[in-house]
Design a protein around this motif. Sequence first.
Motif, PDB file in Angstrom:
ATOM      1  N   ALA A  30       1.003  -1.187   0.123  1.00  0.00           N
ATOM      2  CA  ALA A  30       0.067  -0.031   0.100  1.00  0.00           C
ATOM      3  C   ALA A  30       0.947   1.419  -0.151  1.00  0.00           C
ATOM      4  O   ALA A  30       1.946   1.418   0.077  1.00  0.00           O
ATOM      5  N   ILE A  31       0.209   2.575  -0.199  1.00  0.00           N
ATOM      6  CA  ILE A  31       0.720   3.769  -0.024  1.00  0.00           C
ATOM      7  C   ILE A  31      -0.040   4.440   0.927  1.00  0.00           C
ATOM      8  O   ILE A  31      -1.273   4.316   0.842  1.00  0.00           O
ATOM      9  N   CYS A  32       0.775   5.311   1.888  1.00  0.00           N
ATOM     10  CA  CYS A  32       0.017   6.349   2.473  1.00  0.00           C
ATOM     11  C   CYS A  32       0.629   7.462   2.474  1.00  0.00           C
ATOM     12  O   CYS A  32       1.513   7.678   2.100  1.00  0.00           O
ATOM     13  N   GLU A  33      -0.009   8.720   2.935  1.00  0.00           N
ATOM     14  CA  GLU A  33       0.184   9.908   2.996  1.00  0.00           C
ATOM     15  C   GLU A  33       0.322  10.346   4.294  1.00  0.00           C
ATOM     16  O   GLU A  33      -0.735  10.078   5.319  1.00  0.00           O
ATOM     17  N   ILE A  34       1.357  10.574   5.079  1.00  0.00           N
ATOM     18  CA  ILE A  34       1.428  10.935   6.426  1.00  0.00           C
ATOM     19  C   ILE A  34       1.098  12.452   6.880  1.00  0.00           C
ATOM     20  O   ILE A  34       1.276  13.253   5.962  1.00  0.00           O
ATOM     21  N   GLY A  35       0.770  12.718   8.189  1.00  0.00           N
ATOM     22  CA  GLY A  35       0.649  14.020   8.213  1.00  0.00           C
ATOM     23  C   GLY A  35       1.563  14.322   9.518  1.00  0.00           C
ATOM     24  O   GLY A  35       2.824  14.267   9.414  1.00  0.00           O
ATOM     25  N   ILE A  46      -1.817   9.383  10.198  1.00  0.00           N
ATOM     26  CA  ILE A  46      -1.610   8.627   8.463  1.00  0.00           C
ATOM     27  C   ILE A  46      -2.980   9.283   8.139  1.00  0.00           C
ATOM     28  O   ILE A  46      -4.031   9.050   8.693  1.00  0.00           O
ATOM     29  N   LYS A  47      -2.854  10.288   7.180  1.00  0.00           N
ATOM     30  CA  LYS A  47      -3.899  10.929   6.589  1.00  0.00           C
ATOM     31  C   LYS A  47      -4.982  10.145   5.665  1.00  0.00           C
ATOM     32  O   LYS A  47      -6.125  10.042   5.707  1.00  0.00           O
ATOM     33  N   ARG A  48      -4.232   9.254   4.988  1.00  0.00           N
ATOM     34  CA  ARG A  48      -4.934   8.254   4.070  1.00  0.00           C
ATOM     35  C   ARG A  48      -4.188   7.202   3.611  1.00  0.00           C
ATOM     36  O   ARG A  48      -2.832   7.473   3.732  1.00  0.00           O
TER      37      ARG A  48
END
Length: 533
Positions: A437-442, A475-477
């Motif tokens: 998976a890939i995630c966008e961090i905050g 973890i934003k998404r």
Amino acid sequence: STHPTPPFSHSWLAAMRATQLLLVHALVVLEKTATAFTSPMSTAGANRQTPRSAHVDDCNNHDESLRDPPKLVVFDLDNTLWTPELYQLRKLDRNGQFPVANNDVKLFPGAESILARIAAGEYDPQTKFAIASRTNKAAWANDLLDQFQIRRLFHHVEIFPSNKRKHFAAIAQASGVGYHEMLFFDDARGGRFGNCEPVSDLGVLSVHCPAGLQDEDVFHRAYKFFQHGWDGTPSTIVEWDGAITSQTRADGNALSMKPALADARQNGKIQRCFHDKRYGFIRYGDRKTKDVFFHFNALPEPCQGAVAEGDRLSFQIVRDDRSGKLRAESILVVSDQHQSQSQSGEKNDSQIELRAFSMNMPFAALLANEHKTLETRNGTMFAPYPAGSFMLLHVGQRIYPDGNKHVDVMKSGGLNDVEIDRLKSLPKGFGKGSIVAICEIGETFETTLEQRSKPDFQRKVAAYGTDSGCVATVIKRAAYLKRPIMQSGKGGVFKIKIDQSVLPDEWLEDIQNSLKSSNDAKRSNNAVYSISG
């Protein structure tokens, strides 16, 4: 409960040992009696016979070695290394407790001695050790390996409920060791829950020890037989008493898949791949060689669905007993097409470099399924990366042993067992040892125990405050890749080049813009100004 520390305690119930041995001897006597009065066809079931052809002592009486020692020795856990079988501890399960080593679960005396010798380095240095268990109590099993302080002895650990062929496919993929170079010990022989028969059909020399490793002589006899007596014939099983059993069909032909070519392993690359139908064709040899068929089931489980045209494979060609056609089996993925291009220096404009980090199950799935929206660590792993950074998620080989506390935390938020099982699971074809998976961090920020102990915070982390790290990252998404990417995990944050085609379409533009902004910032910081006059 506290975990006892002595790894090789010899406190044992003598009565239990004697009872188990008496039962085994009684079963053997009954089996021999039945064999004497029953025809081979009637004892073979539908079409299987198990004639005893020799004894290991007959083969071990000479010093000349036919082959090197096994490169990998694989042990089952329940009723092989330890007793009882974990599913029998129903009271602990009902109470939500974990079994305690040397109290609820004990190592067999022979297993203790073998493990002590492994720890002392008494076996050939080229021999490594592994675990293959199909217990449905994976968290318990992993915790017990730590309690007994024996995890460090095993180079590969595969614990999940499935046919043992899948365990061995995963071990072969991770280790690069061929099935004919492995030695396997298990208490279950054949039938629905049997392991020795299906694993021996892969080409692994299998040892049937129905009462577990009570005596280390069972191990040493088989280890010696691997070198001095076994010629590599598939479907060979060494019985607990030293008898050698060859698995055949009623027509006398070997039940196992025999190599169709003199060289058991071949190398080639995927020429055509049909993901919707789960099969493809491999090109190998010279121009006169016909492409060989393969099914995704012959791939290690983490690689099923992850392969693509151009991937290089190592495999064995076998002839199907029913159709007579050739197919590839025991497949190992040597490298994928993008790795090959990267290693050769060939430019690939479709590739981008992204950062990645590794997590163990079930927390990796909870994050990928967007249930876990806070990741906590005791270190500052994510601190250098600003909010809005994109990172790939790698699934480690272990299951994190938290005693199912995450389930309690999730239930506190109103989730039921079905919803929890779904959130803890990866899609079919996605598994351990791959980027999924890939995630966008905050934002990354420090926390106090008081903050971490708040119910809302605990549900976002899927852990109690006392079990969480003091540094939290939002973890934003998150979203799954179009297909998993086989990759060995590394500590901390690491970089990997991947093909853009595996990224979710709706994420691609944001990722490209983020990388462009990052590169522009680097160029700005590296600018040199000249002032004159």
